[in-house]
Design an enzyme around this catalytic site. Structure first.
Site, short mmCIF file in Angstrom:
data_model
loop_
_atom_site.label_atom_id
_atom_site.label_comp_id
_atom_site.label_asym_id
_atom_site.label_seq_id
_atom_site.Cartn_x
_atom_site.Cartn_y
_atom_site.Cartn_z
N GLY A 247 0.82 -1.20 0.00
CA GLY A 247 0.00 0.00 0.00
C GLY A 247 0.85 1.25 0.00
O GLY A 247 1.99 1.25 -0.49
N SER A 248 0.31 2.29 0.57
CA SER A 248 1.00 3.59 0.57
C SER A 248 2.14 3.61 1.58
O SER A 248 2.19 2.80 2.52
CB SER A 248 0.01 4.70 0.92
OG SER A 248 -0.42 4.59 2.27
N GLY A 252 2.35 1.96 5.32
CA GLY A 252 3.46 1.07 5.63
C GLY A 252 4.21 1.48 6.87
O GLY A 252 4.64 0.63 7.66
N GLU A 269 5.74 -3.55 0.78
CA GLU A 269 5.80 -3.16 -0.63
C GLU A 269 4.98 -1.88 -0.75
O GLU A 269 3.75 -1.93 -0.83
CB GLU A 269 5.23 -4.26 -1.52
CG GLU A 269 5.98 -5.58 -1.45
CD GLU A 269 7.35 -5.53 -2.10
OE1 GLU A 269 7.71 -4.47 -2.67
OE2 GLU A 269 8.06 -6.54 -2.04
N CYS A 303 2.00 0.25 -8.61
CA CYS A 303 3.14 0.77 -7.85
C CYS A 303 4.36 0.92 -8.75
O CYS A 303 5.27 1.69 -8.45
CB CYS A 303 3.45 -0.13 -6.66
SG CYS A 303 3.61 -1.87 -7.08
#
Length: 517
Positions: A247-248, A252, A269, A303
């Site tokens: 995610g963002s 994270g 990630e 991403c």
């Protein structure tokens, strides 16, 4: 079902996936239950309600964790090749259900049908990879300094793996984690994005069917739908030794701090701000193909999407004109219609972020080379369709330093040597994917050297988007540093143990220490 859903067979796809209800609960595997609030899943394709999904309460969560904990005790003792056989069967079911699952991914998330099929293919590929790996979970042997001693390392199952996935790859990233975790003897608890809950339910039902057919406990694969509160349950739970979160960067950091506070492990990630460097020796035709797909594929919601195009001044105008001309050929619309290149953004919140980015780049002094805008009228009723945009900008602009999850590409100019371009490429906090377009061997090798790209992924003469299963996937800096999928990424799902065996009648100590009694 809406007209679009009926026309493109979404109702048939849902039936094939075992989703026929309009009100669904969370599932540990076989049994459905949920007592939390309701999430309404709307399609960004046409804005229509697909289904309501009940979320996981704290009581539900405890039931899931109990089931997972119990299942782990059995699953970890199964030989790894036997676990691999179960994963093989799961991959076979995915092959059989590739078309309906791909359609659901496209309709609930908004990516093109071809990309939906590609995402399911990634699931199949990682299953194939994991099956082979199930016979290769090897350690090392080494020589002991003590006579009559043998030393080796081995890997053991870790336990419960918590998976928090994002909307943009609603099924593949879960499979990256689960396929490897399962063959390692772990069990999984998955919280899919609250924006794509049906994809999670579909995958869970496929997995549950396979585990049930093999007489295995339902808790090997668990699903918990919900918002950030459910993610917090997982992040703070000492029963989950590893939390894998996609995610963002903001999300994270929250997860990493919570997991680290209990000395757990996290696999992160996070965001990317990916660039393609275009040197004077680049093949311009290849450059345009790679850059356009990288920038507008999945409507810029990968991403690994290309955010920055760093072009040498000597070919800048040529690349700019080619990119602008290519954008003029893009067809935007229903992603289930394979004639279209670009589908919708995930929701109106993403549209607002896209609009803000265009406003900010202009306010900072940038120039829109391809103007964006929100589309309306027939076929765009959801309010989630936007025009891919290109802006001439500077790397120092605050908005260029930020990852906007939308089809906005920043065109940046560099002069001098490739080292100057690499400095621009590396001049952001994210470090996921990068690429260089050049036919100059020295430039390519310089880009790949220790003083080159600082990203986890560095490509030559291909774009930033589209990773293969065989290589480890992940990035550096604020992208999180985690690695998923191929290579030796399996090791994070296991605990490492060093063993020493003495097969003599003596007990010598290491380092020659004397301790006589």
């Amino acid at each position: 079902m809406s007209d679009i859903a009926s026309q493109f067979g979404i109702d048939t796809a849902l039936t094939a996936l075992g989703i026929q209800e309009t009100n669904l609960g969370t599932s540990t595997g076989i049994e459905n239950f949920a007592n939390g609030k309701v999430i309404a899943s709307y399609s960004p394709v046409d804005g229509k309600l697909i289904a309501n999904v009940s979320t996981t309460s704290k009581e539900d969560y405890e039931r899931v964790m109990t089931a997972a904990s119990s299942a782990f005790l059995q699953w970890r003792t199964s030989p790894a090749p036997q676990r691999g056989e179960v994963v093989r069967q799961f991959g076979e079911r995915l092959r059989e259900l590739k078309e309906p699952l791909g359609k659901l991914v496209s309709y609930e998330m908004g990516k093109s049908y071809q990309e939906g099929l590609g995402e399911v293919q990634e699931m199949i590929d990682i299953c194939d990879f994991a099956v082979g790996l199930s016979r290769q979970l090897h350690g090392l042997t080494m020589h002991s300094e003590r006579p009559g001693h043998r030393m080796y390392e081995q890997y053991h199952s870790l336990g419960i793996v918590g998976i928090i996935s994002a909307f943009n790859f609603p099924v593949a990233v879960w499979a990256w984690n689960t396929a490897l975790a399962w063959i390692c003897g772990d069990v999984c608890v998955w919280k899919p994005s609250e924006k794509t809950p049906l994809c999670g339910i579909a995958c869970q039902r496929i997995a549950a069917e396979v585990f049930k057919a093999n007489g295995l406990p339902e808790g090997i694969s668990c699903l918990i739908n919900g918002d950030h509160q459910v993610g917090e349950f997982m992040s703070h739970d000492v029963r989950i030794p590893l939390v894998s979160a996609t995610g963002s960067i903001r999300m994270g950091k929250i997860v990493a701090q919570a997991v680290a506070a209990r000395l757990g492990k996290s696999l992160l990630e996070l965001g990317g701000n990916n660039a393609i460097i275009v040197t004077p020796d680049a093949d311009i035709k290849m450059t345009v193909i790679g850059a356009v797909f990288g920038a507008v594929g999945t409507a810029g919601q990968r991403c690994t999407s290309t955010r920055r195009l760093i072009v040498h001044e000597s070919v800048y105008d040529q690349v700019k004109e080619a990119m602008v001309a290519s954008y003029g050929q893009l067809r935007i619309g229903n992603p289930l219609d394979e004639n279209n290149h670009v589908g919708p953004l995930i929701d109106v919140g993403a549209v607002k972020g896209y609009q803000n980015a265009l406003e900010e780049v202009v306010a900072a002094g940038g120039t829109l080379l391809v103007e964006g805008g929100v589309l309306d009228g027939p076929g765009y009723e959801s309010g989630c369709y936007v025009k891919p945009a290109i802006a001439a900008a500077q790397n120092s602009f605050q908005i260029v330093q930020h990852e906007t999850f939308a089809p906005v590409l920043y065109l940046l100019k560099y002069s001098g040597s490739v080292e100057n371009a690499i400095a621009i490429q590396n001049g952001v906090v994210q470090g996921l994917s990068s690429a260089i377009m050049t036919n100059n061997l020295r430039e390519a090798e310089r880009f790949l050297s220790v003083a080159g790209s600082d990203c986890g992924i560095a490509n030559v003469n291909i774009g930033t988007s589209g990773a293969e299963i065989g290589g480890a996937f992940g990035g550096e800096k604020e992208t999180g540093g985690g690695r998923e999928s191929g290579s030796d990424a399996w090791k994070i799902y296991m605990r490492r143990q060093t063993n020493t065996i003495n097969y003599t009648t003596e007990l010598p100590l290491a380092q020659g220490i004397k301790f006589d009694l």
